[in-house]
Design a protein around this motif. Structure first.
Motif, PDB file in Angstrom:
ATOM      1  N   PHE A   1      10.911  12.455 -12.800  1.00  0.00           N
ATOM      2  CA  PHE A   1       9.764  11.542 -12.792  1.00  0.00           C
ATOM      3  C   PHE A   1      10.151  10.183 -13.375  1.00  0.00           C
ATOM      4  N   PHE A   2      10.738  10.184 -14.570  1.00  0.00           N
ATOM      5  CA  PHE A   2      11.048   8.923 -15.240  1.00  0.00           C
ATOM      6  C   PHE A   2      12.249   8.209 -14.618  1.00  0.00           C
ATOM      7  N   ARG A   3      13.025   8.896 -13.811  1.00  0.00           N
ATOM      8  CA  ARG A   3      14.102   8.250 -13.090  1.00  0.00           C
ATOM      9  C   ARG A   3      13.570   7.503 -11.870  1.00  0.00           C
ATOM     10  N   ASN A   4      12.559   8.078 -11.200  1.00  0.00           N
ATOM     11  CA  ASN A   4      12.036   7.495  -9.963  1.00  0.00           C
ATOM     12  C   ASN A   4      10.894   6.506 -10.186  1.00  0.00           C
ATOM     13  N   LEU A   5      10.136   6.689 -11.274  1.00  0.00           N
ATOM     14  CA  LEU A   5       8.970   5.827 -11.499  1.00  0.00           C
ATOM     15  C   LEU A   5       9.341   4.341 -11.569  1.00  0.00           C
ATOM     16  N   PRO A   6      10.384   3.927 -12.314  1.00  0.00           N
ATOM     17  CA  PRO A   6      10.715   2.492 -12.376  1.00  0.00           C
ATOM     18  C   PRO A   6      11.027   1.878 -11.018  1.00  0.00           C
ATOM     19  N   VAL A   7      11.560   2.677 -10.108  1.00  0.00           N
ATOM     20  CA  VAL A   7      11.881   2.161  -8.771  1.00  0.00           C
ATOM     21  C   VAL A   7      10.609   1.707  -8.066  1.00  0.00           C
ATOM     22  N   PHE A   8       9.584   2.559  -8.114  1.00  0.00           N
ATOM     23  CA  PHE A   8       8.307   2.211  -7.482  1.00  0.00           C
ATOM     24  C   PHE A   8       7.627   1.047  -8.206  1.00  0.00           C
TER      25      PHE A   8
ATOM     26  N   GLU B   1       0.830  -1.207   0.000  1.00  0.00           N
ATOM     27  CA  GLU B   1       0.000   0.000   0.000  1.00  0.00           C
ATOM     28  C   GLU B   1       0.866   1.259   0.000  1.00  0.00           C
ATOM     29  N   GLY B   2       1.961   1.221   0.757  1.00  0.00           N
ATOM     30  CA  GLY B   2       2.855   2.377   0.808  1.00  0.00           C
ATOM     31  C   GLY B   2       3.539   2.632  -0.523  1.00  0.00           C
ATOM     32  N   ALA B   3       3.943   1.561  -1.203  1.00  0.00           N
ATOM     33  CA  ALA B   3       4.599   1.706  -2.510  1.00  0.00           C
ATOM     34  C   ALA B   3       3.638   2.281  -3.541  1.00  0.00           C
ATOM     35  N   ILE B   4       2.394   1.814  -3.510  1.00  0.00           N
ATOM     36  CA  ILE B   4       1.381   2.314  -4.446  1.00  0.00           C
ATOM     37  C   ILE B   4       1.084   3.787  -4.171  1.00  0.00           C
ATOM     38  N   THR B   5       0.961   4.122  -2.886  1.00  0.00           N
ATOM     39  CA  THR B   5       0.707   5.523  -2.508  1.00  0.00           C
ATOM     40  C   THR B   5       1.853   6.426  -2.967  1.00  0.00           C
ATOM     41  N   SER B   6       3.086   5.966  -2.794  1.00  0.00           N
ATOM     42  CA  SER B   6       4.254   6.758  -3.207  1.00  0.00           C
ATOM     43  C   SER B   6       4.274   6.956  -4.715  1.00  0.00           C
ATOM     44  N   ARG B   7       3.959   5.910  -5.450  1.00  0.00           N
ATOM     45  CA  ARG B   7       3.924   6.033  -6.909  1.00  0.00           C
ATOM     46  C   ARG B   7       2.839   7.014  -7.348  1.00  0.00           C
ATOM     47  N   ASN B   8       1.658   6.894  -6.753  1.00  0.00           N
ATOM     48  CA  ASN B   8       0.559   7.794  -7.107  1.00  0.00           C
ATOM     49  C   ASN B   8       0.889   9.244  -6.768  1.00  0.00           C
ATOM     50  N   GLU B   9       1.572   9.451  -5.634  1.00  0.00           N
ATOM     51  CA  GLU B   9       1.960  10.811  -5.238  1.00  0.00           C
ATOM     52  C   GLU B   9       2.981  11.379  -6.224  1.00  0.00           C
TER      53      GLU B   9
ATOM     54  N   ARG C   1       2.338  14.788  -8.417  1.00  0.00           N
ATOM     55  CA  ARG C   1       3.240  15.941  -8.403  1.00  0.00           C
ATOM     56  C   ARG C   1       3.770  16.245  -9.800  1.00  0.00           C
ATOM     57  N   TRP C   2       3.969  15.201 -10.580  1.00  0.00           N
ATOM     58  CA  TRP C   2       4.472  15.409 -11.942  1.00  0.00           C
ATOM     59  C   TRP C   2       3.436  16.104 -12.816  1.00  0.00           C
ATOM     60  N   HIS C   3       2.154  15.738 -12.608  1.00  0.00           N
ATOM     61  CA  HIS C   3       1.075  16.340 -13.388  1.00  0.00           C
ATOM     62  C   HIS C   3       0.731  17.749 -12.907  1.00  0.00           C
ATOM     63  N   ASP C   4       1.103  18.044 -11.648  1.00  0.00           N
ATOM     64  CA  ASP C   4       0.767  19.347 -11.069  1.00  0.00           C
ATOM     65  C   ASP C   4       1.714  20.422 -11.616  1.00  0.00           C
ATOM     66  N   ASP C   5       1.164  21.363 -12.389  1.00  0.00           N
ATOM     67  CA  ASP C   5       1.985  22.411 -13.009  1.00  0.00           C
ATOM     68  C   ASP C   5       2.665  23.308 -11.973  1.00  0.00           C
ATOM     69  N   GLU C   6       2.056  23.428 -10.786  1.00  0.00           N
ATOM     70  CA  GLU C   6       2.612  24.305  -9.767  1.00  0.00           C
ATOM     71  C   GLU C   6       3.770  23.653  -9.017  1.00  0.00           C
ATOM     72  N   ASP C   7       3.911  22.342  -9.159  1.00  0.00           N
ATOM     73  CA  ASP C   7       4.991  21.628  -8.471  1.00  0.00           C
ATOM     74  C   ASP C   7       6.211  21.614  -9.392  1.00  0.00           C
ATOM     75  N   THR C   8       7.205  22.397  -9.043  1.00  0.00           N
ATOM     76  CA  THR C   8       8.348  22.585  -9.949  1.00  0.00           C
ATOM     77  C   THR C   8       9.511  21.644  -9.661  1.00  0.00           C
ATOM     78  N   ASP C   9       9.442  20.885  -8.545  1.00  0.00           N
ATOM     79  CA  ASP C   9      10.593  20.046  -8.208  1.00  0.00           C
ATOM     80  C   ASP C   9      10.540  18.670  -8.864  1.00  0.00           C
ATOM     81  N   ILE C  10       9.449  18.350  -9.577  1.00  0.00           N
ATOM     82  CA  ILE C  10       9.349  17.072 -10.280  1.00  0.00           C
ATOM     83  C   ILE C  10       9.259  17.344 -11.778  1.00  0.00           C
ATOM     84  N   ASP C  11      10.407  17.357 -12.424  1.00  0.00           N
ATOM     85  CA  ASP C  11      10.394  17.532 -13.870  1.00  0.00           C
ATOM     86  C   ASP C  11      10.374  16.159 -14.539  1.00  0.00           C
TER      87      ASP C  11
END
Length: 522
Positions: free
Chosen positions: A438-445, A412-420, A424-434
């Motif tokens: 995103f594509f570097r961290n997504l495969p880990v989850f 459940e925690g891994a799924i929640t982290s991936r969804n978060e 953040r990636w889709h959120d235009d106001e969130d500038t720290d996830i380019d």
């Protein structure tokens, strides 16, 4: 030859009633305006009826069109049930057409003055095929081409580019259809709707309601495979019961395997081997009635993969006629003081004996000592009682030995982290996830989630197997096949040593059988 093959055969090659090559050439010499044309028909999907009506209609329409122009159809090329957009598909008659266009004659020697097709996309859908066709067509001067747009001049300046544009548009439309089909398929799967093209074995024509006889056969098959039966045994059983597939064919090993591993059995939907999940990452439950529980499905798929190494291919092996062949070992002491220890084999007993089969140590010329002989029925009965007692003892505690899965929170925690991360990636106001982050961290989850799901599936399979062991073991034992019983015996005993004595109709002495337990608890 089937009806469809017979129709295709008549629609391929030189039409019936056509004059000889010499007569046709004489006709062309007498009338230079006469055109000898060939027709090409193709269809990607012959329909569920499989009667070749599509190509039959195409050839009929082309023949009628040729008659209106006063042309003579001298050869027919037919590719039935073959796609023109897939590189992996070889269209034999299309390749033959290109060869004949280049040589200038049909295989029988008739001249080729032109080509007819219902539409140009019957001939080609890929740029490479268009280029090859145009090169072969224009290798001789003065040819005609006819399709639904009428007579066209393939020699005209710029026609090659025009053709490529047409191919590109056709290919684009094909890909759009494929994409729409995939999206529609997945959307229906997410809604839990049945998407099977054919009636699945086990269900009625509505693909929702169970067909009792078939559903019962599947339930029993799942239960037996979990208990040790092979898919080959299930296949033979279904053939003997005269079950047939939804397409009317006898069952084969691979077909049975696919049915038993289909998530549809427990109500789940899967696409390309992956369960379809909802927004909460839970498997989608379909609208159809389920035959088995999810735990049983996890257990049976785990068993099949475990035996076949994931290939699903029959592993072969000898099917023994007698229960303890190879399990009994000769315990006779030889002249040199050593124990024979040879594997004993089963044989049919002599007619004057009270029992029907026996076990014996082979003759010395065959590697045995020929000193030990045991009546079969009493030996089988003793070993079976021993194994059943052990299975009942294990069943009492087996379910308690499989604790609840302890990694649910981690999943459940891994799924929640991936969804978060995705949010953040889709959120235009969130500038720290380019994009790079995103594509570097997504495969880990994704790897973490996949690993935890695999672990859960393995745990569920063990739990289901443990629950299956809680039934009436003596009653279920009677319904097992020889192979299933042998598997169970080998799990409990490494061997049974048989000492000499008790031959013929003498009293059976159970003390001459020495079980060798596989574990100290046996």
């Amino acid at each position: 030859m089937g009806k469809r093959e017979e129709v295709i055969s008549k629609l391929r090659g030189t039409p019936e009633g056509l004059p000889s090559v010499e007569e046709v050439r004489a006709m062309v010499a007498a009338d230079p305006k006469l055109k000898c044309v060939v027709s090409y028909a193709r269809i990607s999907f012959d329909g569920r009826v499989k009667d070749a009506h599509g190509i039959e209609d195409q050839h009929r329409d082309m023949t009628n069109a040729a008659d209106t122009f006063g042309w003579l159809v001298v050869y027919r090329y037919t590719d039935n049930d073959k796609s023109a957009s897939k590189e992996s598909v070889v269209r034999d008659d299309f390749e033959q057409l290109l060869t004949d266009l280049t040589t200038g004659t049909t295989p029988e020697g008739y001249p080729i003055h032109g080509v007819m097709a219902i539409n140009d996309d019957r001939l080609y859908r890929r740029p490479s095929d268009w280029e090859r066709y145009l090169k072969a067509f224009t290798s001789h001067e003065g040819r005609v081409y006819h399709d639904s747009n009428g007579v066209q001049d393939l020699y005209a300046e710029g026609f090659e580019i025009k053709g490529l544009v047409g191919v590109a548009m056709s290919l684009s439309e094909t890909r759009k259809k494929q994409r729409r089909s995939r999206n529609s398929h997945r959307s229906r799967a997410i809604r839990g709707q049945a998407v099977a093209a054919w009636r699945p074995f086990g269900w009625e024509d509505d693909k929702i309601t169970l067909r009792p006889g078939e559903a019962d056969a599947i339930r029993q098959a799942v239960k037996d495979v979990i208990a040790g039966a092979s898919i080959s045994e299930i296949t033979r059983r279904w053939k003997k019961a005269e079950f047939i597939t939804s397409r009317g064919n006898p069952f084969q090993y691979q077909t049975v395997k696919q049915i038993l591993m289909n998530a549809r059995l427990c109500g789940y939907r899967e696409i390309k081997g992956e369960l379809v999940r909802d927004g909460d990452d839970q498997p989608i439950v379909g609208e159809w009635e389920s035959i088995i529980t999810p735990k049983q499905w996890f257990a049976v798929t785990a068993k099949i993969r475990e035996r076949g190494g994931g290939t699903g291919q029959p592993r072969g092996g000898l099917v023994h006629k007698y229960l303890l062949t190879g399990i009994l070992r000769c315990g006779a002491v030889l002249e040199d003081g050593t124990t024979c220890n040879n594997k004993m084999i089963g044989i049919k007993a002599n007619g004057w004996l009270k029992y029907k089969h026996a076990y014996f140590c082979k003759k010395t010329v065959d590697g045995g000592c020929n000193q030990t002989y045991k009546r079969g029925d009493k030996t089988d009965e003793y070993v079976e009682k021993l194994v059943i007692a052990k299975l009942e003892h294990d069943a009492a505690s087996k379910a308690q030995e499989v604790p609840d899965w302890d990694k649910a929170e981690a999943l459940e925690g891994a799924i929640t982290s991936r969804n978060e991360l995705e949010r953040r990636w889709h959120d235009d106001e969130d500038t720290d996830i380019d994009d790079e982050a995103f594509f570097r961290n997504l495969p880990v989850f994704e790897r973490r989630i996949k690993k935890l799901r695999a672990d859960k599936a393995k745990h569920d399979a063990l739990k289901a197997e443990a629950e299956e062991a809680q039934g009436d073991i003596p009653r279920e034992w009677k319904g097992k096949t020889i192979t299933q019983k042998r598997v169970a015996i080998k799990k409990v005993l490494s061997a049974v040593v048989a000492l000499p004595g008790g031959k013929g109709n003498n009293d059976f002495d159970v003390t001459l059988l020495k079980p060798v337990p596989r574990t100290s608890g046996a």
